[in-house]
Design a protein around this motif. Structure first.
Motif, PDB file in Angstrom:
ATOM      1  N   VAL A  15     -18.992 -14.330  41.855  1.00 37.40           N
ATOM      2  CA  VAL A  15     -18.587 -15.594  42.483  1.00 37.40           C
ATOM      3  C   VAL A  15     -17.701 -15.355  43.703  1.00 37.40           C
ATOM      4  CG1 VAL A  15     -18.785 -16.930  40.362  1.00 37.40           C
ATOM      5  CG2 VAL A  15     -16.611 -15.856  40.932  1.00 37.40           C
ATOM      6  N   SER A  16     -17.111 -14.154  43.785  1.00 35.66           N
ATOM      7  CA  SER A  16     -16.296 -13.860  44.970  1.00 35.66           C
ATOM      8  C   SER A  16     -16.054 -12.364  45.070  1.00 35.66           C
ATOM      9  CB  SER A  16     -14.947 -14.591  44.897  1.00 35.66           C
ATOM     10  OG  SER A  16     -14.173 -14.330  46.055  1.00 35.66           O
ATOM     11  N   LEU A  17     -15.924 -11.891  46.310  1.00 33.37           N
ATOM     12  CA  LEU A  17     -15.558 -10.510  46.600  1.00 33.37           C
ATOM     13  C   LEU A  17     -14.321 -10.527  47.489  1.00 33.37           C
ATOM     14  CD1 LEU A  17     -19.119  -9.101  47.452  1.00 33.37           C
ATOM     15  CD2 LEU A  17     -17.852  -8.770  45.308  1.00 33.37           C
ATOM     16  N   LEU A  18     -13.421  -9.608  47.249  1.00 31.51           N
ATOM     17  CA  LEU A  18     -12.212  -9.519  48.066  1.00 31.51           C
ATOM     18  C   LEU A  18     -12.075  -8.102  48.599  1.00 31.51           C
ATOM     19  CD1 LEU A  18      -9.700 -11.404  45.715  1.00 31.51           C
ATOM     20  CD2 LEU A  18     -10.890 -12.333  47.706  1.00 31.51           C
ATOM     21  N   ASP A  19     -11.819  -8.017  49.889  1.00 35.68           N
ATOM     22  CA  ASP A  19     -11.596  -6.734  50.551  1.00 35.68           C
ATOM     23  C   ASP A  19     -10.185  -6.755  51.126  1.00 35.68           C
ATOM     24  OD1 ASP A  19     -11.679  -4.353  51.879  1.00 35.68           O
ATOM     25  OD2 ASP A  19     -13.108  -5.002  53.416  1.00 35.68           O
ATOM     26  N   GLN A  20      -9.293  -5.920  50.544  1.00 32.43           N
ATOM     27  CA  GLN A  20      -7.886  -5.898  50.937  1.00 32.43           C
ATOM     28  C   GLN A  20      -7.268  -7.299  50.845  1.00 32.43           C
ATOM     29  OE1 GLN A  20      -7.610  -4.003  54.800  1.00 32.43           O
ATOM     30  NE2 GLN A  20      -8.119  -1.986  53.970  1.00 32.43           N
ATOM     31  N   GLY A  21      -7.644  -8.017  49.809  1.00 32.59           N
ATOM     32  CA  GLY A  21      -7.038  -9.313  49.539  1.00 32.59           C
ATOM     33  C   GLY A  21      -7.689 -10.483  50.249  1.00 32.59           C
ATOM     34  N   ALA A  22      -8.632 -10.223  51.123  1.00 31.94           N
ATOM     35  CA  ALA A  22      -9.279 -11.305  51.882  1.00 31.94           C
ATOM     36  C   ALA A  22     -10.719 -11.480  51.409  1.00 31.94           C
ATOM     37  CB  ALA A  22      -9.263 -10.990  53.378  1.00 31.94           C
ATOM     38  N   GLY A  42     -18.750   3.115  49.095  1.00 29.83           N
ATOM     39  CA  GLY A  42     -17.526   3.759  49.571  1.00 29.83           C
ATOM     40  C   GLY A  42     -16.326   2.834  49.659  1.00 29.83           C
ATOM     41  N   GLN A  43     -16.589   1.525  49.691  1.00 28.61           N
ATOM     42  CA  GLN A  43     -15.484   0.572  49.784  1.00 28.61           C
ATOM     43  C   GLN A  43     -14.815   0.352  48.426  1.00 28.61           C
ATOM     44  OE1 GLN A  43     -17.543  -2.821  51.967  1.00 28.61           O
ATOM     45  NE2 GLN A  43     -15.464  -2.970  52.818  1.00 28.61           N
ATOM     46  N   GLU A  44     -13.515  -0.019  48.491  1.00 30.91           N
ATOM     47  CA  GLU A  44     -12.792  -0.457  47.299  1.00 30.91           C
ATOM     48  C   GLU A  44     -12.413  -1.915  47.498  1.00 30.91           C
ATOM     49  OE1 GLU A  44      -9.489   2.038  46.433  1.00 30.91           O
ATOM     50  OE2 GLU A  44     -10.705   3.860  46.205  1.00 30.91           O
ATOM     51  N   GLY A  45     -12.442  -2.698  46.431  1.00 28.61           N
ATOM     52  CA  GLY A  45     -12.106  -4.107  46.541  1.00 28.61           C
ATOM     53  C   GLY A  45     -11.980  -4.745  45.173  1.00 28.61           C
ATOM     54  N   GLU A  46     -12.090  -6.067  45.159  1.00 27.06           N
ATOM     55  CA  GLU A  46     -11.967  -6.812  43.900  1.00 27.06           C
ATOM     56  C   GLU A  46     -13.190  -7.713  43.739  1.00 27.06           C
ATOM     57  OE1 GLU A  46      -9.175  -6.809  46.094  1.00 27.06           O
ATOM     58  OE2 GLU A  46      -8.344  -5.122  44.963  1.00 27.06           O
ATOM     59  N   VAL A  47     -13.622  -7.843  42.490  1.00 25.05           N
ATOM     60  CA  VAL A  47     -14.784  -8.655  42.178  1.00 25.05           C
ATOM     61  C   VAL A  47     -14.385  -9.722  41.161  1.00 25.05           C
ATOM     62  CG1 VAL A  47     -17.115  -8.683  41.208  1.00 25.05           C
ATOM     63  CG2 VAL A  47     -16.355  -6.744  42.614  1.00 25.05           C
ATOM     64  N   LEU A  48     -14.759 -10.966  41.430  1.00 22.79           N
ATOM     65  CA  LEU A  48     -14.588 -12.055  40.469  1.00 22.79           C
ATOM     66  C   LEU A  48     -15.964 -12.478  39.983  1.00 22.79           C
ATOM     67  CD1 LEU A  48     -11.890 -12.217  42.251  1.00 22.79           C
ATOM     68  CD2 LEU A  48     -11.748 -14.565  41.403  1.00 22.79           C
ATOM     69  N   ALA A  62     -14.609 -11.588  51.197  1.00 19.65           N
ATOM     70  CA  ALA A  62     -15.602 -10.816  51.934  1.00 19.65           C
ATOM     71  C   ALA A  62     -16.986 -11.163  51.391  1.00 19.65           C
ATOM     72  CB  ALA A  62     -15.337  -9.318  51.786  1.00 19.65           C
ATOM     73  N   PRO A  63     -18.001 -11.217  52.248  1.00 24.18           N
ATOM     74  CA  PRO A  63     -19.358 -11.559  51.773  1.00 24.18           C
ATOM     75  C   PRO A  63     -20.028 -10.405  51.044  1.00 24.18           C
ATOM     76  CG  PRO A  63     -19.389 -11.109  54.126  1.00 24.18           C
ATOM     77  CD  PRO A  63     -17.944 -11.066  53.716  1.00 24.18           C
ATOM     78  N   GLY A  79     -25.074   1.617  47.139  1.00 26.19           N
ATOM     79  CA  GLY A  79     -25.600   0.344  47.621  1.00 26.19           C
ATOM     80  C   GLY A  79     -24.497  -0.643  47.954  1.00 26.19           C
ATOM     81  N   GLU A  80     -24.752  -1.930  47.636  1.00 28.89           N
ATOM     82  CA  GLU A  80     -23.779  -2.957  47.962  1.00 28.89           C
ATOM     83  C   GLU A  80     -23.864  -4.111  46.963  1.00 28.89           C
ATOM     84  OE1 GLU A  80     -24.970  -4.095  51.916  1.00 28.89           O
ATOM     85  OE2 GLU A  80     -26.345  -5.639  51.162  1.00 28.89           O
ATOM     86  N   LEU A  81     -22.755  -4.854  46.881  1.00 26.64           N
ATOM     87  CA  LEU A  81     -22.705  -6.085  46.087  1.00 26.64           C
ATOM     88  C   LEU A  81     -22.440  -7.242  47.021  1.00 26.64           C
ATOM     89  CD1 LEU A  81     -20.583  -5.133  42.916  1.00 26.64           C
ATOM     90  CD2 LEU A  81     -23.069  -5.365  43.084  1.00 26.64           C
ATOM     91  N   GLN A  82     -23.148  -8.376  46.762  1.00 27.40           N
ATOM     92  CA  GLN A  82     -22.951  -9.568  47.566  1.00 27.40           C
ATOM     93  C   GLN A  82     -22.579 -10.739  46.662  1.00 27.40           C
ATOM     94  OE1 GLN A  82     -26.192 -10.509  50.182  1.00 27.40           O
ATOM     95  NE2 GLN A  82     -26.622  -8.353  50.671  1.00 27.40           N
TER      96      GLN A  82
END
Length: 880
Positions: free
Chosen positions: A473-480, A488-494, A482-483, A543-546
């Motif tokens: 339902v949402s992705l966050l990259d450094q707290g903001a 290789g990226q680190e972030g947060e997933v809801l 992100a689509p 790969g990637e998550l959207q």
């Protein structure tokens, strides 16, 4: 009328009017905003706030209360007035959306006039200045004369919790105490509150207030909250001039008289001291009985302040022996029939008090000396304030609570710079934290909350499943927001739903994987940032998550199982500690992670090795007993009624989750657990120690980690047995024999060395040079500095009057030792000064006393030259 009758009559009056009798709750409130239970309404606060649904529409209680520390603090006034107390009983009747002003006013008047027989002509009523409804009820329905209904402002007749939330006007019933309390006033309590003493406060909770305590709306349901102070009412009904003369406190005053040998009523100073002992004795007893232990933080600080304040008062009255024990005995005898916990916990309270008194006595005299000197210095210089650094030193070194330092300074008409003191305390905390770094999830809370507001709370299905389908339902990259998150990226997933347990209740967050059609992520942590807000911290590995992707969420099953074993073991350990040590051994913090637990609890002394062995043995026995572990949801009130333990500071709603282990442990817990205790497997307690004042910590390994620990221990034991040429069972005995042999050999070597040193000293003494009737010994012995010092001392005792100069070199460093007999020291000769030239040659320095000094430096190759330089200086000094 005795106090028991007053209490019983109040309860019975409202029980006859369909009020549920609710027992007093603990002085430790389940409320992070409060240090101590300070009013009768505190246990009902979740009902007033709407956090929980009340199981009854009407209630009546006699509640234990404390007003010391925090926003409501009467401690400075105790002893100096006739009415102020730190501990008191508050009787009260409550309505939760049922009856309102008419009934509350009518019943209040009926009880005080008919139930207690107070003269209606001596009763006054106050109402909030704009509360026309209450004024009309008192006048027209109850029949109070209009001239004895006084309107007062917000300060006196408007109640709030001090924060935004339920609030409302209040109405007080006051009693005219008579001429001995001052002149009459046609304004009643508004003109002389000492004479017209408030005995009952009726709060009409009808408004919702903002943070400025301004009514902004009407509440959907209107509530009643009243407070009828038992000690004040006893003062009226027993016809005495102070609460300390009522049957609730006079026996405690008498106990203080017996302790100190002073007589109540003899003089003001003595009366203040005896009142403080009486009040504080009750407070100490009730606080310890409710599991509070003295410390330097929060309610533990309040208890320590009260205990040390009582100790100081007794010392001021000339009592040098322990006093707290006698006060605790007195409180148990006086109030134990009404509050049986005082008798049940008496021995424990006596032990805690004895340790605290002994501890404080050891520093009280020194601390008082420092403070009195500083007060004298400030006053002589014309100052008005005790410096903050002195207050900080008294707190940090001598255990003086800041409030006690302020009180003592006030007695000398001085202030303490509390702001500067607070700054020093903050600096100390920051130094202590300097090495620690934040362990948060790195999520911008506002962004995550916005997602929950838009999409609703995250559904947690991890109790039943370890794998589940979910939607991003949402992705966050450094707290903001992100689509997309790419490899290789680190972030947060809801997610809309999750099987991942978020860190909470001491249990660490789950790890695992998120796998979608076009990408894969490793979940490195799971955090709960609020109700319904679970965030997965991830690292993209392919790969990637959207946003909108459907994926499979999988928890690391082995890691979850290891964590569950540790969590259930923690519940079992908690129960054992409370069973062995007492109800005070409450959880004060925990960490539950795969294969390991850390459990902090309240206790005042180290656990003995034998006790730890017993606890460890019972923990293992219960882990192997195959008791069932059951989790279920129920109402908060039912959970408490069956004895389920709540963790202090946690907020609970109407429904809670209870975890039962066997027939013995019941706790409110949202964590994950094994199905049977036998799933825990091995438990090994690896340590127990102190982590703060009256705070202990037990650490243990569980399951495979416990087994690996034991395997490592067995391997070490096998190696030791092999080295000792014995069996593992004989290792301890063999080591003990070896140690005994080693000790005997050390003794023999020491004896040989002593004899050799004595022989060497005798030989050197014979070589001493005679210089003008004094003797000089100069020698080099390459031995340790301690041996060289001992040799110099021995020579000094043999040569009568003279000087000894010795040198040694070892591992590139040289040392000199000088010794001077007392007669020469008295003439001005100093060993420290004599070694100076040699110290310079060795490239170092030294220190010591005039009769014995040591110096040294790295220039070991110049030792002989340094010895000669010192000897030359000695000869010159003796020659002159």
């Amino acid at each position: 009328m005795d106090s028991n009758t007053i209490r019983d009559r109040f309860i019975a009056f409202f029980e006859e009017r369909d009020h549920a009798r609710v027992p007093s709750s603990s002085l430790v409130p389940n409320d992070r905003t409060l240090l101590l239970t300070n009013a009768g309404m505190v246990p009902f606060k979740p009902y007033f706030l709407g956090d929980q649904s009340p199981p009854f529409a009407r209630a009546v209680s006699a509640q234990k209360c404390m007003r010391a520390g925090g926003k409501h603090n009467d401690i400075d006034q105790v002893g100096r007035t006739a009415r102020h107390l730190t501990f008191f009983e508050m009787l009260g009747n409550f309505s939760f959306g049922d009856y309102y002003k008419s009934e509350a006013c009518a019943w209040g008047w009926e009880l005080v006039t008919e139930g207690y027989g107070l003269d209606p002509e001596r009763l006054w009523v106050t109402v909030f200045e704009t509360d026309d409804e209450a004024a009309a009820i008192w006048r027209d329905e109850v029949g109070v004369p209009a001239n004895r209904i006084i309107r007062m402002g917000k300060k006196d007749n408007f109640w709030s919790m001090g924060v935004a939330g339920p609030c409302g006007p209040c109405s007080e019933i006051s009693y005219d105490m008579g001429e001995r309390f001052g002149p009459a006033s046609d304004q009643g309590p508004a003109g002389n509150e000492d004479r017209y003493m408030e005995i009952w406060n009726l709060v009409f909770m009808q408004n919702d207030c903002n943070a400025a305590i301004e009514p902004i709306a009407e509440l959907p349901t209107k509530n009643i909250d009243t407070g009828f102070g038992l000690e004040r009412v006893a003062m009226v009904l027993q016809g005495v001039d102070s609460v300390f003369e009522t049957d609730l406190l006079r026996a405690m005053v008498a106990r203080g008289e017996a302790i100190t040998g002073r007589r109540y009523g003899a003089d003001t100073r003595t009366d203040v001291g005896l009142r403080i002992l009486a009040d504080h004795g009750r407070s100490i007893s009730f606080m310890i009985a409710d599991g509070i232990l003295p410390s330097n933080e929060e309610r533990g600080y309040v208890l320590r302040l009260i205990m040390r304040r009582a100790i100081r008062q007794a010392r001021l009255m000339g009592q040098t022996e322990p006093v707290l024990g006698a006060l605790i005995q007195g409180a148990a005898e006086l109030m134990g029939s009404v509050y049986p916990e005082l008798r049940a916990r008496r021995e424990f309270a006596l032990e805690v008090a004895a340790r605290e008194e002994e501890r404080f006595d050891s520093t009280l005299k020194q601390g008082m000396g420092l403070l009195e000197d500083e007060i004298a210095k400030v006053r002589s210089s014309g100052g008005t304030r005790v410096p903050a650094d002195i207050a900080f030193k008294l707190h940090d070194t001598f255990g003086f609570p800041i409030d006690m330092t302020v009180e003592i300074a006030t007695e000398s008409a001085l202030e303490v710079d509390r702001d500067a003191f607070a700054a020093l305390m903050q600096q100390q905390r920051e130094r202590a934290r300097a090495a620690r770094k934040s362990d948060g999830a790195g999520v911008a809370l506002d962004a995550a909350l916005a997602v929950v507001d838009r999409d609703g709370p995250v559904e947690f299905v991890g109790y039943e499943h370890l794998v589940a389908e979910a939607r991003v339902v949402s992705l966050l990259d450094q707290g903001a927001p992100a689509p997309v998150l790419a490899e290789g990226q680190e972030g947060e997933v809801l997610l809309d739903r999750t099987v991942f347990y978020a860190e909470g209740g001491g249990q660490v967050g789950d790890r695992g994987t998120l796998v979608g059609r076009s990408g894969r992520a490793t979940v490195t942590d799971t955090q709960r940032l609020g109700a319904g807000l679970i965030v997965h911290k991830v690292k993209m590995v392919a790969g990637e998550l959207q946003v909108g992707d459907r994926l499979e969420a999988s928890v690391d099953a082995d890691r979850r199982s290891a964590t569950e074993r540790a969590h259930t073991a923690t519940h079992v350990l908690h129960w054992i500690l409370r069973d062995r040590l007492g109800e005070h051994a409450r959880q004060a913090g925990s960490l539950v992670e795969p294969g390991r637990l850390r459990f902090d609890f309240n206790h005042f002394e180290a656990l003995s090795p034998d006790l730890m062995q017993d606890i460890s043995g019972e923990l293992q026995e219960r882990a192997l007993a195959n008791d069932g572990v059951r989790a279920f949801e129920t109402s908060y009130d039912f959970a408490r009624s069956i004895g389920a333990m709540a963790i202090f500071g946690e907020k609970y709603g109407d429904f809670v989750r209870v975890v039962e282990v066997g027939e013995y442990s019941k706790e409110l817990c949202g964590g994950t657990h094994v199905a049977h205790t036998s799933n825990i497997g091995v438990t090994v307690i690896t340590g127990e120690g102190s982590v703060g004042a009256n705070l202990r910590r037990v650490e243990a390994l569980v399951g495979r980690e416990g087994l690996r620990f034991l395997e490592r221990r067995v391997a070490v034991l096998d190696r030791a047995a092999e080295a000792l040429r014995s069996s593992p069972d004989e290792v301890a005995e063999r080591v003990e024999r070896l140690l005994a042999t080693h000790k005997e050999m050390e003794r023999r070597v020491s004896e040989i060395a002593r004899r050799s040193a004595e022989s060497d000293a005798a030989s050197l003494a014979e070589t001493a040079l005679d210089i003008n009737g004094t003797r000089l010994v100069v020698a080099r012995r390459d031995v340790g500095v301690d041996s060289l010092r001992a040799l110099a001392q021995s020579l000094k005792g043999r040569i009568g009057s003279g000087v000894v100069v010795l040198g040694t070199a070892d591992r590139g460093k040289a040392n000199l030792v000088g010794a001077v007999t007392k007669d020469l020291v008295d003439k001005g000769l100093s060993a420290r000064d004599l070694l100076g030239p040699g110290s310079q040659l060795l490239g170092g320095g030294g220190g010591g006393k005039p009769d014995l000094a040591i110096s040294g430096g790295p220039q070991a190759d110049r030792l002989d030259e340094a010895i000669e330089a010192v000897a030359h200086g000695v000869k010159e000094a003796l020659g002159s």
